[in-house]
Design a protein around this motif. Structure first.
Motif, short mmCIF file in Angstrom:
data_model
loop_
_atom_site.label_atom_id
_atom_site.label_comp_id
_atom_site.label_asym_id
_atom_site.label_seq_id
_atom_site.Cartn_x
_atom_site.Cartn_y
_atom_site.Cartn_z
N GLY A 58 0.70 -1.06 0.02
CA GLY A 58 0.33 0.00 -0.43
C GLY A 58 0.68 0.45 -0.09
N LEU A 59 2.06 0.96 0.31
CA LEU A 59 2.93 2.40 0.70
C LEU A 59 3.89 2.44 -0.66
N GLY A 60 4.34 1.05 -1.17
CA GLY A 60 5.31 0.92 -1.76
C GLY A 60 5.85 -1.07 -1.81
N ARG A 89 17.85 9.81 1.70
CA ARG A 89 17.86 8.18 1.03
C ARG A 89 16.99 8.70 -0.91
N TRP A 90 17.50 8.36 -1.93
CA TRP A 90 16.44 8.22 -3.13
C TRP A 90 15.59 6.69 -3.33
N ASP A 91 16.31 6.17 -2.66
CA ASP A 91 15.23 4.98 -2.12
C ASP A 91 14.71 4.54 -1.10
N HIS A 92 14.48 5.64 -0.67
CA HIS A 92 13.21 5.51 1.11
C HIS A 92 12.43 4.44 0.96
N VAL A 93 11.73 5.51 0.26
CA VAL A 93 10.34 4.43 0.46
C VAL A 93 10.54 2.93 -0.58
N PRO A 128 9.63 7.63 -6.21
CA PRO A 128 10.20 8.67 -4.74
C PRO A 128 8.96 8.73 -4.10
N GLU A 129 8.19 8.85 -4.34
CA GLU A 129 6.73 8.75 -3.82
C GLU A 129 6.15 7.41 -2.55
N TYR A 130 5.33 7.43 -1.67
CA TYR A 130 4.54 6.74 -1.37
C TYR A 130 3.39 6.23 -2.80
N GLY A 131 3.00 4.94 -2.81
CA GLY A 131 1.93 4.90 -2.79
C GLY A 131 2.20 3.49 -4.65
N TYR A 132 1.99 3.53 -5.32
CA TYR A 132 1.62 2.23 -6.35
C TYR A 132 2.16 3.16 -7.73
N GLU A 133 3.28 2.68 -7.71
CA GLU A 133 4.30 2.86 -8.33
C GLU A 133 4.44 4.68 -9.10
#
Length: 352
Positions: A58-60, A89-93, A128-133
């Motif tokens: 649901g977040l990533g 970090r660029w990949d924290h999600v 970069p953002e939370y959610g589906y892709e």
């Protein structure tokens, strides 16, 4: 070679679908696979089969492993790339594992992991953002020294981004694969041209001498969409192996026409010029079947005189499904299997 020969297409056919998932989401809140599992990558390691896969919570995306002795029954082993605690970090999600460097390109050899500098190397992508892709994804590299494959370490910066690419990839990257050919590493990846629907996804190629510094083979895609076909909107998610008998590189990707994503078969003599089959290699199923909506994102291996073709299957969610992607209007998304020879009996042992 202006088309895929009929005899070639039949040699890679996997028409016998198993009617139950081989892996599915848990539906358990806060677990990595609470909403779905996706993107199988199957290989052989230390006397077992492994399936690297991603889960969506649901977040990533978060990347995990499952193991099997028969390719039918799978046990989930744990997360190997998780959400990062460092929000800078660029990949924290999250991190979606795509491919681990293999010893051989040979389609008829079991895919085994290759160590380079005493490390196993995995490429992954992160949004970069939370959610589906959500947002434009970039690619990173992770490494592991332990043969348990459970402890991975990530390089600090992306190794491949969309910002310096062509117009066709300016909205972000998706999953990819590695092959070694002509003394170099080749990366095949798909990307989209814009962030708002309807966008187009196509497949490009880049080369490297060290897995870290990459140069695009061309400013244009090497596999392109074509109007009025089942791949009119996407040519995506390459999975490339070499068939020594046919003397061809074979790409088990997928095409999308705006309604259904379906397995796509493409062949090449030289990795830069590709010819796509006119019909889906894994077509969507009938109403109510696992892959009623989509049949895509392949991982293919050959074992005991049979091809095993793992793929992501999607259909509208039902009341008994444990995991549902709410953001896709109630979609059930799992990992399914098709084979070249029927599997007469399916053992009930093991975890699915």
């Amino acid at each position: 070679m202006d088309r895929i020969r009929l005899e070639d297409k039949e040699r890679w056919s996997t028409e016998y679908k198993i009617d139950k998932p081989v892996l599915e989401g848990s539906g358990v809140s806060d677990s990595y696979d609470a909403w779905a599992v996706d993107c199988p990558f199957v290989f052989y390691h230390k006397d077992r089969f492994y399936m690297m896969h991603i889960g969506f919570d649901g977040l990533g995306y978060r990347t995990a492993l499952a193991t099997s002795t028969d390719l039918i029954n799978w046990k989930k082993e744990g997360i190997i790339l998780d959400r990062g605690e460092d929000a800078t970090r660029w990949d924290h999600v999250g991190a979606a594992g795509s491919w681990i460097l293999l010893e051989s390109n040979d389609l008829y050899e079991l895919p085994r992991l290759k160590k380079l500098d005493n490390k196993y190397w995995m490429i992954y992508h992160s949004y970069p953002e939370y959610g589906y892709e959500a947002g434009g994804a970039k690619m990173g590299l992770a490494w592991c020294e332990d043969d348990s494959l459970l402890e991975w370490h990530r390089l600090p910066d992306p190794i491949f981004t969309y910002e310096n690419g062509g117009n066709w990839e300016q909205a972000g990257l998706y999953k990819c694969c590695f092959v070694e050919a002509s003394g170099r590493y080749w990366m095949f990846y798909n990307a989209k041209d814009q962030s708002e629907w309807p966008w187009t996804e196509e497949t490009g190629a880049a080369v490297s001498d060290d897995l870290i510094n990459w140069t695009r083979v061309s400013a244009e895609p090497v596999l392109r969409t074509q109007a009025n076909t089942f791949y009119s909107q996407y040519v995506s998610d390459p999975y490339i192996r070499y068939d020594r008998g046919a003397e061809l590189w074979v790409n088990f990707g997928f095409g999308f026409d705006g309604r259904h994503a379906q397995g796509l078969l493409a062949v090449s003599n030289n990795l830069t010029e590709w010819h796509i089959g006119s019909e889906p290699s894994i077509p969507v199923g009938a109403l109510g079947q696992l892959d009623e909506t989509h049949a895509h994102k392949s991982s293919v291996l050959y074992w005991k005189d049979r091809f095993y073709h793992f793929y992501c299957a999607c259909r509208p969610a039902g009341p008994d499904d444990p995991a549902i992607i709410q953001e896709s209007y109630g979609e059930f998304r799992c990992i399914a299997l098709a084979t070249s020879v029927p599997i007469e009996e399916r053992s009930s042992e093991g975890e699915r």
